[in-house]
Design an enzyme around this catalytic site. Sequence first.
Site, PDB file in Angstrom:
ATOM      1  N   THR A   1       6.497   0.698   1.763  1.00  0.00           N
ATOM      2  CA  THR A   1       7.571   1.440   2.435  1.00  0.00           C
ATOM      3  C   THR A   1       6.917   2.380   3.443  1.00  0.00           C
ATOM      4  OG1 THR A   1       8.897   1.383   0.422  1.00  0.00           O
ATOM      5  CG2 THR A   1       9.549   2.978   2.107  1.00  0.00           C
TER       6      THR A   1
ATOM      7  N   LEU B   1       0.832  -1.210   0.000  1.00  0.00           N
ATOM      8  CA  LEU B   1       0.000   0.000   0.000  1.00  0.00           C
ATOM      9  C   LEU B   1       0.863   1.256   0.000  1.00  0.00           C
ATOM     10  CD1 LEU B   1      -2.340  -1.592   2.627  1.00  0.00           C
ATOM     11  CD2 LEU B   1      -3.063  -0.946   0.304  1.00  0.00           C
ATOM     12  N   PRO B   2       0.251   2.413  -0.318  1.00  0.00           N
ATOM     13  CA  PRO B   2       1.066   3.619  -0.476  1.00  0.00           C
ATOM     14  C   PRO B   2       1.827   4.065   0.788  1.00  0.00           C
ATOM     15  CG  PRO B   2      -1.087   3.934  -1.487  1.00  0.00           C
ATOM     16  CD  PRO B   2      -1.147   2.632  -0.739  1.00  0.00           C
TER      17      PRO B   2
ATOM     18  N   LYS C   1      15.654  -0.113   4.188  1.00  0.00           N
ATOM     19  CA  LYS C   1      15.075   0.520   2.997  1.00  0.00           C
ATOM     20  C   LYS C   1      15.281   2.038   3.024  1.00  0.00           C
ATOM     21  CE  LYS C   1      12.237   1.321  -0.473  1.00  0.00           C
ATOM     22  NZ  LYS C   1      12.541   0.991  -1.836  1.00  0.00           N
TER      23      LYS C   1
ATOM     24  N   LYS D   1       8.915  11.003  -0.593  1.00  0.00           N
ATOM     25  CA  LYS D   1       8.272  10.259   0.503  1.00  0.00           C
ATOM     26  C   LYS D   1       9.334   9.520   1.337  1.00  0.00           C
ATOM     27  CE  LYS D   1       5.894   5.989   1.333  1.00  0.00           C
ATOM     28  NZ  LYS D   1       5.476   4.721   0.790  1.00  0.00           N
TER      29      LYS D   1
HETATM   30  P1  NAD Z   1       0.425   2.528  -5.996  1.00  0.00           P
HETATM   31  O1  NAD Z   1      -0.114   3.827  -5.528  1.00  0.00           O
HETATM   32  O2  NAD Z   1       0.621   2.263  -7.444  1.00  0.00           O
HETATM   33  O3  NAD Z   1      -0.511   1.325  -5.442  1.00  0.00           O
HETATM   34  C1  NAD Z   1      -1.150   1.317  -4.199  1.00  0.00           C
HETATM   35  C2  NAD Z   1      -2.434   0.522  -4.344  1.00  0.00           C
HETATM   36  O4  NAD Z   1      -3.044   0.445  -3.052  1.00  0.00           O
HETATM   37  C3  NAD Z   1      -3.454   1.166  -5.286  1.00  0.00           C
HETATM   38  O5  NAD Z   1      -3.879   0.226  -6.248  1.00  0.00           O
HETATM   39  C4  NAD Z   1      -4.592   1.576  -4.354  1.00  0.00           C
HETATM   40  O6  NAD Z   1      -5.872   1.492  -4.945  1.00  0.00           O
HETATM   41  C5  NAD Z   1      -4.432   0.558  -3.234  1.00  0.00           C
HETATM   42  N1  NAD Z   1      -5.045   0.969  -1.984  1.00  0.00           N
HETATM   43  C6  NAD Z   1      -4.921   2.136  -1.313  1.00  0.00           C
HETATM   44  N2  NAD Z   1      -5.667   2.135  -0.200  1.00  0.00           N
HETATM   45  C7  NAD Z   1      -6.284   0.930  -0.151  1.00  0.00           C
HETATM   46  C8  NAD Z   1      -7.204   0.332   0.744  1.00  0.00           C
HETATM   47  N3  NAD Z   1      -7.625   0.959   1.836  1.00  0.00           N
HETATM   48  N4  NAD Z   1      -7.630  -0.917   0.466  1.00  0.00           N
HETATM   49  C9  NAD Z   1      -7.199  -1.572  -0.640  1.00  0.00           C
HETATM   50  N5  NAD Z   1      -6.345  -1.056  -1.534  1.00  0.00           N
HETATM   51  C10 NAD Z   1      -5.888   0.192  -1.287  1.00  0.00           C
HETATM   52  O7  NAD Z   1       1.790   2.320  -5.196  1.00  0.00           O
HETATM   53  P2  NAD Z   1       3.048   1.396  -5.622  1.00  0.00           P
HETATM   54  O8  NAD Z   1       3.919   2.139  -6.560  1.00  0.00           O
HETATM   55  O9  NAD Z   1       2.525   0.039  -5.974  1.00  0.00           O
HETATM   56  O10 NAD Z   1       3.837   1.342  -4.239  1.00  0.00           O
HETATM   57  C11 NAD Z   1       3.376   0.584  -3.140  1.00  0.00           C
HETATM   58  C12 NAD Z   1       4.405   0.704  -2.028  1.00  0.00           C
HETATM   59  O11 NAD Z   1       5.671   0.212  -2.483  1.00  0.00           O
HETATM   60  C13 NAD Z   1       4.642   2.134  -1.545  1.00  0.00           C
HETATM   61  O12 NAD Z   1       4.794   2.130  -0.153  1.00  0.00           O
HETATM   62  C14 NAD Z   1       5.928   2.541  -2.249  1.00  0.00           C
HETATM   63  O13 NAD Z   1       6.652   3.520  -1.524  1.00  0.00           O
HETATM   64  C15 NAD Z   1       6.670   1.211  -2.294  1.00  0.00           C
HETATM   65  N6  NAD Z   1       7.634   1.086  -3.402  1.00  0.00           N
HETATM   66  C16 NAD Z   1       7.300   1.513  -4.662  1.00  0.00           C
HETATM   67  C17 NAD Z   1       8.227   1.378  -5.690  1.00  0.00           C
HETATM   68  C18 NAD Z   1       7.904   1.831  -7.104  1.00  0.00           C
HETATM   69  O14 NAD Z   1       8.829   1.884  -7.932  1.00  0.00           O
HETATM   70  N7  NAD Z   1       6.649   2.114  -7.410  1.00  0.00           N
HETATM   71  C19 NAD Z   1       9.490   0.801  -5.426  1.00  0.00           C
HETATM   72  C20 NAD Z   1       9.786   0.341  -4.157  1.00  0.00           C
HETATM   73  C21 NAD Z   1       8.837   0.503  -3.144  1.00  0.00           C
END
Ligand code: NAD
Length: 296
Positions: free
Chosen positions: A95, A64-65, A170, A245
């Site tokens: 994260t 999740l975000p 991380k 973030k």
């Molecule tokens: P994203 O915003 O693409 O996806 C998050 C998902 O969570 C969305 O589909 C959203 O609808 C869902 N969501 C939010 N609230 C919800 C709820 N209450 N119930 C169900 N679903 C819910 O984010 P991401 O890029 O997939 O990143 C996810 C995590 O991984 C973050 O913490 C980010 O910092 C970390 N991360 C991302 C990357 C990257 O390159 N994108 C790399 C490493 C780590």
Amino acid sequence: MKIGFVGLGHMGAPMALNLLKAGHTVAVFDLSASAMQTLAEAGAQKAASAKAAASGAECVITMLPAAAHVRSVLTAEDGVLAGIAKGVTIIDSSTIDPASVKEFAKLAAAQGNAFVDAPVSGGTGGAAAGTLTFMVGGSAEHYESVKPVLSGMGKNIVHCGETGTGQVAKICNNLVLGVTMAGVAEAMALGEALGIDPKVLGGIMNTSTGRCWSSDTYNPYPGVIETAPSSRGYTGGFGTDLMLKDLGLATDAAKGVHQPAYMGALAQQLYQAMSSHGDGKLDFSAIIKLYRGEKG
Ligand code: NAD
């Protein structure tokens, strides 16, 4: 295994797909119906809530975000803790800050569940290829129990120590990344202003003591590394807002333990300036625009 997976975004969707490919049964939940539909077409079961995804699961994964989303997915009336069976482990790969991890671990432990932090590096490419690095915080026993599941989504599964230390690894790594990118951008722009060919300067750095990932893989100057986001308009990499973030998590964590984070705080302000110029969605190496006098 029967796995409940909550959060099917840029990272979660390809990770859940890899679990299906590895032969697991996966029940998915996301607020986005289209994200769930895509997974369902690949063989996942659509759950009506996080609670439903956790019901009957032998392991629950959240991606999740931010911490607020993890808290609500865990503790809501129709959340994971309301549906999960006693003894089942929750793996959070989002994260988030280490303090929240400890709070969530306590909440889970109160009803007989382990909560393991397992943030990732490797980005969306690594998520799709199943080559992510997982930084795992939890007891040795919990690490051994989650390793087989994580192996379906990643290549390096590293035990960092007790609960919360996965997030420590991380955010410390990304602190270095944010700072080195700013440093390489500053030096490349200075070199340009002083009249050296950027390709020559980039090459010298990479055979000298300035070499780092930000110089040899992701050089922020366009055209120096053909495969870097800088050579395709700063698209398709690691977004500036995500770096912002992570630096926020690092400086907040530093505050919590009265530890200075001079460079991290400065880098945070630079990425914040980019974001305020409208460049938050660009790859974070676009930080060089601040030095080259370009705005979003
Ligand atoms: P994203 O915003 O693409 O996806 C998050 C998902 O969570 C969305 O589909 C959203 O609808 C869902 N969501 C939010 N609230 C919800 C709820 N209450 N119930 C169900 N679903 C819910 O984010 P991401 O890029 O997939 O990143 C996810 C995590 O991984 C973050 O913490 C980010 O910092 C970390 N991360 C991302 C990357 C990257 O390159 N994108 C790399 C490493 C780590």
